[in-house]
Design a protein around this motif. Structure first.
Motif, PDB file in Angstrom:
ATOM      1  N   GLN A  55       0.818  -1.211   0.000  1.00 42.16           N
ATOM      2  CA  GLN A  55       0.000   0.000   0.000  1.00 42.16           C
ATOM      3  C   GLN A  55       0.852   1.261   0.000  1.00 42.16           C
ATOM      4  OE1 GLN A  55      -2.349  -0.720   3.501  1.00 42.16           O
ATOM      5  NE2 GLN A  55      -3.949  -1.850   2.400  1.00 42.16           N
ATOM      6  N   GLN A  56       2.020   1.198   0.634  1.00 40.16           N
ATOM      7  CA  GLN A  56       2.947   2.329   0.649  1.00 40.16           C
ATOM      8  C   GLN A  56       3.716   2.456  -0.660  1.00 40.16           C
ATOM      9  OE1 GLN A  56       3.375   4.644   2.903  1.00 40.16           O
ATOM     10  NE2 GLN A  56       2.177   3.835   4.602  1.00 40.16           N
ATOM     11  N   GLY A  57       3.663   1.424  -1.495  1.00 35.19           N
ATOM     12  CA  GLY A  57       4.378   1.446  -2.771  1.00 35.19           C
ATOM     13  C   GLY A  57       5.821   0.995  -2.659  1.00 35.19           C
ATOM     14  N   VAL A  58       6.269   0.680  -1.457  1.00 36.07           N
ATOM     15  CA  VAL A  58       7.658   0.266  -1.255  1.00 36.07           C
ATOM     16  C   VAL A  58       7.897  -1.141  -1.781  1.00 36.07           C
ATOM     17  CG1 VAL A  58       9.407  -0.211   0.525  1.00 36.07           C
ATOM     18  CG2 VAL A  58       7.906   1.752   0.764  1.00 36.07           C
ATOM     19  N   VAL A  59       6.852  -1.961  -1.756  1.00 37.29           N
ATOM     20  CA  VAL A  59       6.932  -3.343  -2.215  1.00 37.29           C
ATOM     21  C   VAL A  59       5.962  -3.540  -3.379  1.00 37.29           C
ATOM     22  CG1 VAL A  59       6.454  -5.747  -1.567  1.00 37.29           C
ATOM     23  CG2 VAL A  59       7.677  -4.234   0.017  1.00 37.29           C
ATOM     24  N   LEU A  60       6.417  -4.281  -4.366  1.00 35.03           N
ATOM     25  CA  LEU A  60       5.579  -4.602  -5.518  1.00 35.03           C
ATOM     26  C   LEU A  60       5.030  -6.009  -5.371  1.00 35.03           C
ATOM     27  CD1 LEU A  60       7.817  -3.147  -8.385  1.00 35.03           C
ATOM     28  CD2 LEU A  60       5.865  -2.067  -7.253  1.00 35.03           C
ATOM     29  N   HIS A  61       3.749  -6.164  -5.683  1.00 37.53           N
ATOM     30  CA  HIS A  61       3.063  -7.445  -5.541  1.00 37.53           C
ATOM     31  C   HIS A  61       2.672  -7.968  -6.918  1.00 37.53           C
ATOM     32  CE1 HIS A  61      -1.012  -9.503  -5.091  1.00 37.53           C
ATOM     33  NE2 HIS A  61      -0.131 -10.367  -4.629  1.00 37.53           N
ATOM     34  N   ASP A  62       2.948  -9.233  -7.151  1.00 38.81           N
ATOM     35  CA  ASP A  62       2.517  -9.894  -8.387  1.00 38.81           C
ATOM     36  C   ASP A  62       1.822 -11.194  -8.023  1.00 38.81           C
ATOM     37  OD1 ASP A  62       3.664  -8.191 -10.546  1.00 38.81           O
ATOM     38  OD2 ASP A  62       5.553  -8.725  -9.571  1.00 38.81           O
ATOM     39  N   GLN A  63       0.879 -11.604  -8.876  1.00 44.11           N
ATOM     40  CA  GLN A  63       0.188 -12.865  -8.662  1.00 44.11           C
ATOM     41  C   GLN A  63       0.243 -13.689  -9.928  1.00 44.11           C
ATOM     42  OE1 GLN A  63      -3.745 -12.499  -7.054  1.00 44.11           O
ATOM     43  NE2 GLN A  63      -4.087 -14.712  -6.925  1.00 44.11           N
ATOM     44  N   VAL A  64       0.800 -14.880  -9.798  1.00 36.92           N
ATOM     45  CA  VAL A  64       0.866 -15.825 -10.918  1.00 36.92           C
ATOM     46  C   VAL A  64       0.070 -17.053 -10.506  1.00 36.92           C
ATOM     47  CG1 VAL A  64       2.352 -17.195 -12.403  1.00 36.92           C
ATOM     48  CG2 VAL A  64       3.161 -14.986 -11.540  1.00 36.92           C
ATOM     49  N   GLY A  65      -1.108 -17.218 -11.106  1.00 36.52           N
ATOM     50  CA  GLY A  65      -1.995 -18.283 -10.671  1.00 36.52           C
ATOM     51  C   GLY A  65      -2.450 -17.985  -9.249  1.00 36.52           C
ATOM     52  N   ARG A  66      -2.170 -18.918  -8.354  1.00 37.30           N
ATOM     53  CA  ARG A  66      -2.566 -18.728  -6.952  1.00 37.30           C
ATOM     54  C   ARG A  66      -1.380 -18.310  -6.083  1.00 37.30           C
ATOM     55  NH1 ARG A  66      -5.981 -23.924  -5.166  1.00 37.30           N
ATOM     56  NH2 ARG A  66      -6.263 -22.560  -3.338  1.00 37.30           N
ATOM     57  N   THR A  67      -0.236 -18.039  -6.725  1.00 34.27           N
ATOM     58  CA  THR A  67       0.976 -17.700  -5.977  1.00 34.27           C
ATOM     59  C   THR A  67       1.179 -16.193  -5.943  1.00 34.27           C
ATOM     60  OG1 THR A  67       2.014 -19.778  -6.643  1.00 34.27           O
ATOM     61  CG2 THR A  67       3.472 -18.037  -5.822  1.00 34.27           C
ATOM     62  N   ASN A  68       1.296 -15.646  -4.759  1.00 32.34           N
ATOM     63  CA  ASN A  68       1.569 -14.222  -4.586  1.00 32.34           C
ATOM     64  C   ASN A  68       3.056 -14.022  -4.313  1.00 32.34           C
ATOM     65  OD1 ASN A  68      -1.211 -12.861  -4.464  1.00 32.34           O
ATOM     66  ND2 ASN A  68      -1.462 -14.575  -3.042  1.00 32.34           N
ATOM     67  N   THR A  69       3.663 -13.119  -5.052  1.00 30.28           N
ATOM     68  CA  THR A  69       5.090 -12.838  -4.849  1.00 30.28           C
ATOM     69  C   THR A  69       5.286 -11.349  -4.563  1.00 30.28           C
ATOM     70  OG1 THR A  69       5.492 -12.443  -7.216  1.00 30.28           O
ATOM     71  CG2 THR A  69       5.768 -14.706  -6.403  1.00 30.28           C
ATOM     72  N   TYR A  70       6.391 -11.054  -3.897  1.00 33.20           N
ATOM     73  CA  TYR A  70       6.664  -9.683  -3.450  1.00 33.20           C
ATOM     74  C   TYR A  70       8.135  -9.361  -3.692  1.00 33.20           C
ATOM     75  CZ  TYR A  70       2.280 -10.570  -1.006  1.00 33.20           C
ATOM     76  OH  TYR A  70       0.973 -10.906  -0.711  1.00 33.20           O
ATOM     77  N   ARG A  71       8.388  -8.118  -4.055  1.00 31.72           N
ATOM     78  CA  ARG A  71       9.774  -7.671  -4.228  1.00 31.72           C
ATOM     79  C   ARG A  71       9.867  -6.189  -3.900  1.00 31.72           C
ATOM     80  NH1 ARG A  71      10.246  -5.296  -9.562  1.00 31.72           N
ATOM     81  NH2 ARG A  71       8.361  -5.710 -10.784  1.00 31.72           N
ATOM     82  N   LEU A  72      11.067  -5.782  -3.515  1.00 33.30           N
ATOM     83  CA  LEU A  72      11.292  -4.378  -3.197  1.00 33.30           C
ATOM     84  C   LEU A  72      11.173  -3.539  -4.463  1.00 33.30           C
ATOM     85  CD1 LEU A  72      12.185  -2.479  -0.830  1.00 33.30           C
ATOM     86  CD2 LEU A  72      14.505  -2.712  -1.718  1.00 33.30           C
ATOM     87  N   ASN A  73      10.483  -2.414  -4.366  1.00 35.17           N
ATOM     88  CA  ASN A  73      10.349  -1.500  -5.503  1.00 35.17           C
ATOM     89  C   ASN A  73      11.596  -0.619  -5.562  1.00 35.17           C
ATOM     90  OD1 ASN A  73       9.687   0.375  -7.431  1.00 35.17           O
ATOM     91  ND2 ASN A  73       7.938   1.236  -6.322  1.00 35.17           N
ATOM     92  N   SER A  74      12.522  -0.974  -6.434  1.00 34.47           N
ATOM     93  CA  SER A  74      13.812  -0.276  -6.488  1.00 34.47           C
ATOM     94  C   SER A  74      13.690   1.167  -6.964  1.00 34.47           C
ATOM     95  CB  SER A  74      14.782  -1.034  -7.406  1.00 34.47           C
ATOM     96  OG  SER A  74      14.269  -1.103  -8.726  1.00 34.47           O
ATOM     97  N   GLU A  75      12.540   1.525  -7.552  1.00 38.67           N
ATOM     98  CA  GLU A  75      12.346   2.895  -8.039  1.00 38.67           C
ATOM     99  C   GLU A  75      11.652   3.792  -7.012  1.00 38.67           C
ATOM    100  OE1 GLU A  75      11.393   3.328 -12.352  1.00 38.67           O
ATOM    101  OE2 GLU A  75      10.965   1.173 -12.191  1.00 38.67           O
TER     102      GLU A  75
END
Length: 213
Positions: A55-75
């Motif tokens: 929600q803060q935009g610091v982390v990016l969320h992606d969903q592939v099928g039923r799997t949720n993944t997260y990564r740091l938003n480097s920008e």
């Protein structure tokens, strides 16, 4: 501070631990992968933190099928200070190396050992340093050496907030301790982090004792 948990310098919450994991590598993580690293934390707690950081935009969320993944938003604007916090341990070691480099040939070897080297620091842990002095001092050298040790201890405390505990050997004393199988030296050989001199030199001084035992 705890060099193994750098984000506790600004926040004692789970948010800091999660950010430390995400900042440790430029890859995506699932909740379960983060939980395996933060073994004492609940999956639900980690999920709530990740949701808040998305929600803060610091982390990016992606969903592939039923799997949720997260990564740091480097920008993200906060990414640079987050990465700087995640590197506090290496920043500390780098500062030590730079400072000790100015000691020149007076210093034969130096290493960080104990909990600061093994990643088991508590908030009130000392930072343990082993220094091997290269040669017997010239006239007045003892005073200069003691002044350097005092300044080094002061710097360690100013950089980290932790007391610096410095163990020193003259080179002949070090060889005698190595020959006697001093346990502290064996610990440094196994887990110490070299910040001056070379690890190969240090290890070579311990081998004769190891062969005798």
């Amino acid at each position: 501070m705890q060099l193994n948990r750098p984000f506790t310098t600004v926040t004692p919450t789970l948010d800091g631990d999660v950010l430390a994991v995400l900042a440790s590598a430029g890859v995506t993580f699932t909740v379960s992968q983060v939980q395996r690293i933060l073994a004492t934390r609940s999956g639900e707690g980690i999920r709530k933190v990740l949701t808040r950081l998305v929600q803060q935009g610091v982390v990016l969320h992606d969903q592939v099928g039923r799997t949720n993944t997260y990564r740091l938003n480097s920008e993200h604007l906060a990414a640079e200070p987050i990465m700087a916090l995640s590197r506090l341990n290496s920043t500390f070691l780098g500062r030590l190396e730079e400072h000790l480099d100015g000691w020149g040939k007076t210093l034969r070897y130096a290493a960080v050992f104990g909990s600061a080297a093994t990643g088991r620091m508590q908030l009130d842990s000392d930072i343990d340093l082993l220094l091997v002095r290269a040669a017997a001092p010239v006239h007045g050298g003892d005073d200069a050496w003691e002044e350097r040790l005092t300044e080094l201890a002061r710097l360690v405390t100013m950089w980290t907030g932790n007391d610096g505990r410095i163990v020193t050997y003259a080179e002949d004393e070090f060889r005698a301790a190595a020959a006697a199988g001093e346990p502290l030296l064996r610990d440094v050989a196994k887990q110490g982090l070299t910040v001056a001199g070379t690890r190969s030199w240090f290890s070579s001084q311990l081998r004769p004792a190891a062969r005798r035992s």
